[in-house]
Design a protein around this motif. Structure first.
Motif, mmCIF file in Angstrom:
data_model
loop_
_atom_site.group_PDB
_atom_site.id
_atom_site.type_symbol
_atom_site.label_atom_id
_atom_site.label_comp_id
_atom_site.label_asym_id
_atom_site.label_seq_id
_atom_site.Cartn_x
_atom_site.Cartn_y
_atom_site.Cartn_z
ATOM 1 N N MET A 1 0.932 -1.179 -0.041
ATOM 2 C CA MET A 1 -0.014 0.009 0.074
ATOM 3 C C MET A 1 0.901 1.286 -0.039
ATOM 4 O O MET A 1 1.804 1.294 0.827
ATOM 5 N N ASP A 2 0.596 1.990 -0.803
ATOM 6 C CA ASP A 2 1.493 3.408 -1.062
ATOM 7 C C ASP A 2 0.705 4.542 -0.457
ATOM 8 O O ASP A 2 -0.441 4.511 0.142
ATOM 9 N N ASP A 3 1.394 5.812 -0.756
ATOM 10 C CA ASP A 3 0.835 6.864 0.168
ATOM 11 C C ASP A 3 -0.620 7.175 -0.734
ATOM 12 O O ASP A 3 -1.387 7.949 0.153
ATOM 13 N N LEU A 4 -0.989 6.949 -1.883
ATOM 14 C CA LEU A 4 -2.061 7.355 -2.404
ATOM 15 C C LEU A 4 -3.061 6.313 -2.019
ATOM 16 O O LEU A 4 -4.427 6.930 -1.780
ATOM 17 N N ASP A 5 -2.853 4.961 -1.954
ATOM 18 C CA ASP A 5 -3.859 4.306 -1.251
ATOM 19 C C ASP A 5 -4.146 4.701 0.225
ATOM 20 O O ASP A 5 -5.414 4.619 0.430
ATOM 21 N N LYS A 6 -3.300 5.036 1.070
ATOM 22 C CA LYS A 6 -3.432 5.773 2.340
ATOM 23 C C LYS A 6 -4.290 6.828 2.405
ATOM 24 O O LYS A 6 -5.316 6.925 3.176
ATOM 25 N N HIS A 7 -4.094 7.691 1.503
ATOM 26 C CA HIS A 7 -5.095 8.938 1.350
ATOM 27 C C HIS A 7 -6.387 8.467 0.826
ATOM 28 O O HIS A 7 -7.337 9.286 1.251
ATOM 29 N N ILE A 8 -6.816 7.804 0.029
ATOM 30 C CA ILE A 8 -7.575 7.167 -0.550
ATOM 31 C C ILE A 8 -8.542 6.748 0.638
ATOM 32 O O ILE A 8 -9.808 7.065 1.090
ATOM 33 N N LEU A 9 -8.103 5.764 1.336
ATOM 34 C CA LEU A 9 -8.576 5.477 2.643
ATOM 35 C C LEU A 9 -9.048 6.281 3.664
ATOM 36 O O LEU A 9 -10.042 6.311 4.274
ATOM 37 N N ALA A 10 -8.094 7.321 3.908
ATOM 38 C CA ALA A 10 -8.464 8.516 4.821
ATOM 39 C C ALA A 10 -9.480 9.234 4.558
ATOM 40 O O ALA A 10 -10.450 9.632 5.299
ATOM 41 N N THR B 1 -7.745 6.483 -12.778
ATOM 42 C CA THR B 1 -6.696 5.777 -11.931
ATOM 43 C C THR B 1 -7.351 5.643 -10.530
ATOM 44 O O THR B 1 -7.237 4.295 -9.829
ATOM 45 N N LEU B 2 -8.284 6.505 -10.144
ATOM 46 C CA LEU B 2 -8.797 6.226 -8.819
ATOM 47 C C LEU B 2 -9.797 4.955 -8.890
ATOM 48 O O LEU B 2 -9.805 4.344 -8.016
ATOM 49 N N GLN B 3 -10.451 4.931 -9.930
ATOM 50 C CA GLN B 3 -11.135 3.891 -10.006
ATOM 51 C C GLN B 3 -10.501 2.457 -10.056
ATOM 52 O O GLN B 3 -11.053 1.402 -9.362
ATOM 53 N N ARG C 1 -8.999 -2.669 -6.862
ATOM 54 C CA ARG C 1 -7.711 -2.889 -6.354
ATOM 55 C C ARG C 1 -7.973 -3.168 -4.712
ATOM 56 O O ARG C 1 -7.485 -4.658 -4.267
ATOM 57 N N LEU C 2 -8.135 -2.251 -4.141
ATOM 58 C CA LEU C 2 -8.384 -2.223 -2.535
ATOM 59 C C LEU C 2 -9.632 -2.953 -2.148
ATOM 60 O O LEU C 2 -9.516 -3.660 -1.480
ATOM 61 N N GLU C 3 -10.602 -3.127 -3.035
ATOM 62 C CA GLU C 3 -11.817 -3.861 -2.867
ATOM 63 C C GLU C 3 -11.184 -5.445 -2.946
ATOM 64 O O GLU C 3 -11.658 -6.228 -2.189
ATOM 65 N N SER C 4 -10.675 -5.750 -4.146
ATOM 66 C CA SER C 4 -10.584 -7.194 -4.472
ATOM 67 C C SER C 4 -9.485 -7.799 -3.583
ATOM 68 O O SER C 4 -9.590 -8.866 -3.338
ATOM 69 N N ASN C 5 -8.430 -6.776 -2.971
ATOM 70 C CA ASN C 5 -7.372 -7.376 -2.075
ATOM 71 C C ASN C 5 -7.989 -7.478 -0.682
ATOM 72 O O ASN C 5 -7.177 -7.964 0.277
ATOM 73 N N GLY C 6 -9.220 -6.990 -0.407
ATOM 74 C CA GLY C 6 -9.602 -7.142 0.880
ATOM 75 C C GLY C 6 -9.631 -6.076 1.678
ATOM 76 O O GLY C 6 -9.696 -5.925 3.140
ATOM 77 N N THR C 7 -8.566 -4.965 1.260
ATOM 78 C CA THR C 7 -8.336 -3.722 2.034
ATOM 79 C C THR C 7 -9.526 -3.010 2.431
ATOM 80 O O THR C 7 -9.740 -2.548 3.451
ATOM 81 N N ILE C 8 -10.532 -2.819 1.252
ATOM 82 C CA ILE C 8 -11.824 -2.371 1.580
ATOM 83 C C ILE C 8 -12.805 -3.325 1.552
ATOM 84 O O ILE C 8 -13.134 -4.082 0.747
#
Length: 143
Positions: free
Chosen positions: A1-10, A33-35, A40-47
């Protein structure tokens, strides 16, 4: 998970209803890019899903309690199955220490709270319980 992913989650943690266009604009990335990141975050279980967090007005009139349970050996799975069927049980955590489980429960009235506590205490496999009724919230940093 990179900084963009962390910002998305925040940002989603603060407002899960934010539109993809607004989210992309705030993060200064293309909507595609966001979509792709969200998929990816949904499919890998992060979301795991998007949910509603009730504010003070939505929680008004609800009694909340934490319940600490000591469970007999090998009784945790059947207890969890029974706890899932009680709608007032909102969360269950395993713990270390004197107690095996920590439950967060919510009820509309003192009578229903009392009934739920009795139901939990009478479950087969429950050795002991301790209830802590929540009076007021002083700090809430939960996302």
């Amino acid at each position: 998970m990179d900084d963009l992913d962390k910002h998305i989650l925040a940002l989603l943690g603060a407002d899960a209803r934010i539109s993809i266009a607004t989210l992309a604009r705030r993060l200064q990335v293309a909507r595609s890019t966001l979509q792709a990141r969200l998929e990816r975050l949904e499919s890998n279980g992060t979301i795991a899903g998007y949910t509603l967090k009730l504010g003070t007005a939505g929680r008004m009139g609800r009694l909340r309690a934490s319940v600490l349970l000591s469970i007999e050996t090998r009784a945790q799975a059947p207890c969890l199955t029974r706890l899932k069927s009680i709608p007032e049980v909102e969360r269950v955590f395993t713990t270390s220490g004197r107690f095996d489980l920590l439950l967060e429960i919510s009820a509309a009235t003192t009578q229903s709270l009392d009934a739920v506590l009795d139901q939990i205490g009478a479950m087969p496999g429950v050795r002991s319980s301790e209830s802590l009724i929540h009076l007021s919230t002083k700090i809430d940093r939960a996302v």
